[in-house]
Every structure is written in structure tokens, then in C-alpha cells.
Design a protein around this motif. Structure first.
Motif, PDB file in Angstrom:
ATOM      1  N   ASN A 115      18.241  58.066 -29.676  1.00 42.34           N
ATOM      2  CA  ASN A 115      16.917  57.595 -29.225  1.00 42.34           C
ATOM      3  C   ASN A 115      17.019  56.743 -27.962  1.00 42.34           C
ATOM      4  O   ASN A 115      16.186  56.870 -27.052  1.00 42.34           O
ATOM      5  CB  ASN A 115      16.235  56.801 -30.340  1.00 42.34           C
ATOM      6  CG  ASN A 115      15.679  57.698 -31.425  1.00 42.34           C
ATOM      7  OD1 ASN A 115      15.435  58.884 -31.196  1.00 42.34           O
ATOM      8  ND2 ASN A 115      15.487  57.160 -32.614  1.00 42.34           N
ATOM      9  N   LEU A 163      13.422  47.167 -29.147  1.00 42.01           N
ATOM     10  CA  LEU A 163      12.069  46.592 -29.169  1.00 42.01           C
ATOM     11  C   LEU A 163      11.761  45.857 -27.865  1.00 42.01           C
ATOM     12  O   LEU A 163      10.613  45.813 -27.425  1.00 42.01           O
ATOM     13  CB  LEU A 163      11.909  45.651 -30.368  1.00 42.01           C
ATOM     14  CG  LEU A 163      11.866  46.353 -31.735  1.00 42.01           C
ATOM     15  CD1 LEU A 163      12.023  45.340 -32.868  1.00 42.01           C
ATOM     16  CD2 LEU A 163      10.557  47.124 -31.914  1.00 42.01           C
ATOM     17  N   VAL A 204       7.659  52.263 -28.228  1.00 41.12           N
ATOM     18  CA  VAL A 204       8.862  51.627 -28.774  1.00 41.12           C
ATOM     19  C   VAL A 204       8.689  51.334 -30.263  1.00 41.12           C
ATOM     20  O   VAL A 204       9.597  51.567 -31.055  1.00 41.12           O
ATOM     21  CB  VAL A 204       9.190  50.320 -28.010  1.00 41.12           C
ATOM     22  CG1 VAL A 204      10.326  49.568 -28.678  1.00 41.12           C
ATOM     23  CG2 VAL A 204       9.567  50.646 -26.584  1.00 41.12           C
ATOM     24  N   MET A 205       7.505  50.834 -30.627  1.00 42.45           N
ATOM     25  CA  MET A 205       7.246  50.490 -32.034  1.00 42.45           C
ATOM     26  C   MET A 205       7.348  51.725 -32.929  1.00 42.45           C
ATOM     27  O   MET A 205       7.494  51.609 -34.129  1.00 42.45           O
ATOM     28  CB  MET A 205       5.860  49.853 -32.194  1.00 42.45           C
ATOM     29  CG  MET A 205       5.689  48.549 -31.439  1.00 42.45           C
ATOM     30  SD  MET A 205       6.896  47.284 -31.872  1.00 42.45           S
ATOM     31  CE  MET A 205       6.304  46.796 -33.486  1.00 42.45           C
ATOM     32  N   ASN A 215      18.747  47.351 -32.364  1.00 38.73           N
ATOM     33  CA  ASN A 215      17.330  47.622 -32.638  1.00 38.73           C
ATOM     34  C   ASN A 215      16.412  46.616 -31.945  1.00 38.73           C
ATOM     35  O   ASN A 215      15.349  46.980 -31.451  1.00 38.73           O
ATOM     36  CB  ASN A 215      17.086  47.628 -34.149  1.00 38.73           C
ATOM     37  CG  ASN A 215      17.573  48.917 -34.772  1.00 38.73           C
ATOM     38  OD1 ASN A 215      17.151  50.007 -34.399  1.00 38.73           O
ATOM     39  ND2 ASN A 215      18.501  48.808 -35.711  1.00 38.73           N
ATOM     40  N   TRP A 252      21.955  58.133 -34.664  1.00 42.34           N
ATOM     41  CA  TRP A 252      20.501  58.320 -34.591  1.00 42.34           C
ATOM     42  C   TRP A 252      19.912  57.356 -33.541  1.00 42.34           C
ATOM     43  O   TRP A 252      19.160  57.764 -32.639  1.00 42.34           O
ATOM     44  CB  TRP A 252      19.922  58.049 -35.976  1.00 42.34           C
ATOM     45  CG  TRP A 252      18.446  58.225 -36.149  1.00 42.34           C
ATOM     46  CD1 TRP A 252      17.570  58.795 -35.280  1.00 42.34           C
ATOM     47  CD2 TRP A 252      17.685  57.817 -37.302  1.00 42.34           C
ATOM     48  NE1 TRP A 252      16.295  58.766 -35.810  1.00 42.34           N
ATOM     49  CE2 TRP A 252      16.340  58.176 -37.046  1.00 42.34           C
ATOM     50  CE3 TRP A 252      17.993  57.201 -38.510  1.00 42.34           C
ATOM     51  CZ2 TRP A 252      15.317  57.922 -37.971  1.00 42.34           C
ATOM     52  CZ3 TRP A 252      16.981  56.950 -39.426  1.00 42.34           C
ATOM     53  CH2 TRP A 252      15.664  57.312 -39.163  1.00 42.34           C
ATOM     54  N   SER A 253      20.294  56.071 -33.642  1.00 41.87           N
ATOM     55  CA  SER A 253      19.785  55.042 -32.731  1.00 41.87           C
ATOM     56  C   SER A 253      20.231  55.313 -31.304  1.00 41.87           C
ATOM     57  O   SER A 253      19.452  55.152 -30.348  1.00 41.87           O
ATOM     58  CB  SER A 253      20.308  53.674 -33.167  1.00 41.87           C
ATOM     59  OG  SER A 253      20.012  53.446 -34.524  1.00 41.87           O
ATOM     60  N   TYR A 263      17.293  49.159 -22.937  1.00 40.42           N
ATOM     61  CA  TYR A 263      18.051  50.240 -23.587  1.00 40.42           C
ATOM     62  C   TYR A 263      19.547  50.179 -23.305  1.00 40.42           C
ATOM     63  O   TYR A 263      20.341  50.599 -24.142  1.00 40.42           O
ATOM     64  CB  TYR A 263      17.451  51.595 -23.201  1.00 40.42           C
ATOM     65  CG  TYR A 263      15.996  51.687 -23.601  1.00 40.42           C
ATOM     66  CD1 TYR A 263      15.636  51.721 -24.952  1.00 40.42           C
ATOM     67  CD2 TYR A 263      14.986  51.674 -22.651  1.00 40.42           C
ATOM     68  CE1 TYR A 263      14.299  51.759 -25.337  1.00 40.42           C
ATOM     69  CE2 TYR A 263      13.645  51.713 -23.025  1.00 40.42           C
ATOM     70  CZ  TYR A 263      13.318  51.754 -24.357  1.00 40.42           C
ATOM     71  OH  TYR A 263      11.998  51.771 -24.742  1.00 40.42           O
ATOM     72  N   HIS A 292      12.647  52.850 -39.232  1.00 35.69           N
ATOM     73  CA  HIS A 292      13.466  52.940 -40.448  1.00 35.69           C
ATOM     74  C   HIS A 292      14.193  51.616 -40.698  1.00 35.69           C
ATOM     75  O   HIS A 292      14.225  51.102 -41.820  1.00 35.69           O
ATOM     76  CB  HIS A 292      14.469  54.087 -40.293  1.00 35.69           C
ATOM     77  CG  HIS A 292      15.284  54.347 -41.508  1.00 35.69           C
ATOM     78  ND1 HIS A 292      16.487  53.722 -41.740  1.00 35.69           N
ATOM     79  CD2 HIS A 292      15.065  55.152 -42.568  1.00 35.69           C
ATOM     80  CE1 HIS A 292      16.981  54.137 -42.895  1.00 35.69           C
ATOM     81  NE2 HIS A 292      16.143  54.999 -43.413  1.00 35.69           N
ATOM     82  N   VAL A 309       9.572  54.314 -32.386  1.00 30.16           N
ATOM     83  CA  VAL A 309      10.886  54.968 -32.367  1.00 30.16           C
ATOM     84  C   VAL A 309      11.332  55.082 -33.827  1.00 30.16           C
ATOM     85  O   VAL A 309      11.370  54.070 -34.542  1.00 30.16           O
ATOM     86  CB  VAL A 309      11.908  54.162 -31.529  1.00 30.16           C
ATOM     87  CG1 VAL A 309      13.304  54.739 -31.649  1.00 30.16           C
ATOM     88  CG2 VAL A 309      11.475  54.121 -30.066  1.00 30.16           C
ATOM     89  N   ASP A 310      11.580  56.316 -34.286  1.00 27.72           N
ATOM     90  CA  ASP A 310      11.796  56.514 -35.727  1.00 27.72           C
ATOM     91  C   ASP A 310      12.968  55.709 -36.286  1.00 27.72           C
ATOM     92  O   ASP A 310      12.872  55.156 -37.384  1.00 27.72           O
ATOM     93  CB  ASP A 310      11.899  58.013 -36.076  1.00 27.72           C
ATOM     94  CG  ASP A 310      12.964  58.759 -35.287  1.00 27.72           C
ATOM     95  OD1 ASP A 310      13.668  58.131 -34.467  1.00 27.72           O
ATOM     96  OD2 ASP A 310      13.098  59.982 -35.482  1.00 27.72           O
ATOM     97  N   SER A 311      14.056  55.598 -35.514  1.00 19.05           N
ATOM     98  CA  SER A 311      15.221  54.849 -36.019  1.00 19.05           C
ATOM     99  C   SER A 311      14.902  53.350 -36.141  1.00 19.05           C
ATOM    100  O   SER A 311      15.387  52.684 -37.060  1.00 19.05           O
ATOM    101  CB  SER A 311      16.436  55.076 -35.115  1.00 19.05           C
ATOM    102  OG  SER A 311      16.144  54.725 -33.782  1.00 19.05           O
ATOM    103  N   VAL A 312      14.064  52.831 -35.237  1.00 16.68           N
ATOM    104  CA  VAL A 312      13.684  51.411 -35.293  1.00 16.68           C
ATOM    105  C   VAL A 312      12.746  51.173 -36.482  1.00 16.68           C
ATOM    106  O   VAL A 312      12.893  50.203 -37.223  1.00 16.68           O
ATOM    107  CB  VAL A 312      13.027  50.943 -33.965  1.00 16.68           C
ATOM    108  CG1 VAL A 312      12.520  49.513 -34.076  1.00 16.68           C
ATOM    109  CG2 VAL A 312      14.019  51.043 -32.816  1.00 16.68           C
TER     110      VAL A 312
END
Lengths: 26, 162
Positions: free
Chosen positions: B133, B97, A6-7, B93, B129-130, B101, A14, A9-12
Motif C-alpha cells: 500500500n 496516517l 489515507v483513512m 501505520n 500488505w502495508s 510514505y 485493519h 487504506v485497508d491495511s491501516v
């Protein structure tokens, strides 16, 4: 998706990079 | 007292930028208290955003989500759509974390709708994008590819090669 994943995840990541410099001024 | 409020806000921001997140939280909590005394909704909203951000870097994601929800509530009261969008993005976001989801998708979709309404193509691209994911994490590959394609289309349009 593990918690470590989770840490990374590229979008997070960013978002967190932007967030680190985000301070809402008075 | 009003000046103390502003000083606490600035002190909180400085601690935050220095990476002193515990001290940042203490200062922003003081700022919040003073904003409430004055009924200053904008300052209260800012304090909650800043508290949410500091909580993320303390690894306290559930606490961050609570602060961002207060930010969202106040942004709606203040009729500030841009801040509302930002709060939804932060919540999306933060729930990622927290590995929740479904909730992440709920807030990223809210962010997407407001970004579209404001014709904010960069915001829309980030939402897609988010969402891509989050749907991948849920194993919903059809939705994931839909949002990845939207993300690609918008990235091309705004000239974002990365």
C-alpha cells in the motif's frame, strides 16, 4: 492519495481495528 | 505508590476501551510518571504504547509517533524483539496516517525483518500488505506488485482467505 483516502487504506484500517481492543495490562 | 501506578495503568486501559481517550491519556501519563520514579522500564514502555494508541484515536498522529518512538527505544533497551516489531508496525501505520510514505516504508521494512527473524508469518504477511500500500501511494508500482505477490503467497500459506 488524499487525507480521506489515507483513512481508508485497508491495511491501516485493519491495524486500527485491532488497536482499538489493544490495552496492555499491568 | 507502586499500587497507584498499577491502578492508573488499569484505569487508563478501561477509559481507552470505553472510548474515553482524553481520560485514558491522563491516566497513562500518571502511570508513566510513577514508572519513571521506580525506574520500571517495562511499565514505562507499556505506558508509551498505551499513550501512542490513545493518541491515534484522538487523531493526534504526530504525538502518537513520538510515543511509539519512545516505545521502540525502550523495547530495544529491554531486548524485546516482539515488542520492537510491534512498535515498528505501529510507526509504519502512523506515518501512513501522516502521509509520510517514505518513513512508513522505513518502519514497515524494520517490522518485516524482525517478523522474518522470529518466523512470524502472519506479521510478515501484514508487513508485505502495508508495504504494498505504501509503495502504491508513492507510485512505485514495481515494488507494490512485489509485496502484493509476497502477501498473496503468505496468505495462501497461512490459509487466510480474506
Amino acid at each position: 492519495f488524499s487525507s480521506m483516502h489515507v483513512m481508508h487504506v485497508d491495511s491501516v484500517q485493519h491495524w486500527m481495528k485491532d488497536l482499538r481492543l489493544m490495552a496492555e495490562c499491568e | 505508590r507502586a499500587a497507584q501506578g498499577r491502578a492508573y495503568g488499569n484505569l487508563g486501559n478501561t477509559h481507552y476501551l470505553l472510548g474515553n481517550f482524553r481520560k485514558a491519556v491522563r491516566s497513562h501519563q500518571e502511570r508513566l510518571q510513577i514508572a519513571r520514579e521506580f525506574g520500571d522500564k517495562s511499565a514505562e514502555r507499556r505506558a508509551y504504547s498505551n499513550l501512542g494508541n490513545a493518541s491515534v484515536f484522538l487523531g493526534e498522529f504526530a504525538v502518537a509517533a513520538d510515543h511509539y518512538k519512545r516505545t521502540l527505544y525502550l523495547a530495544r533497551q529491554l531486548r524485546d524483539r516482539a515488542v520492537e516489531a510491534q512498535a515498528c508496525y505501529s510507526l509504519g501505520n502512523t506515518y501512513t496516517l501522516l502521509q509520510d510514505y517514505e518513513k512508513a516504508i522505513e518502519y514497515h521494512l524494520k517490522h518485516l525483518l524482525i517478523a522474518q527473524e522470529l518466523t512470524d508469518r502472519i506479521g510478515e504477511g501484514r508487513a508485505c500488505w502495508s508495504l504494498g500500500n505504501a509503495y502504491t501511494a508513492l507510485g512505485n508500482h514495481e515494488q507494490a506488485v512485489h509485496f502484493a505477490e509476497k502477501h498473496l503467497e503468505i496468505s495462501k500459506e497461512v490459509g487466510d482467505r480474506s
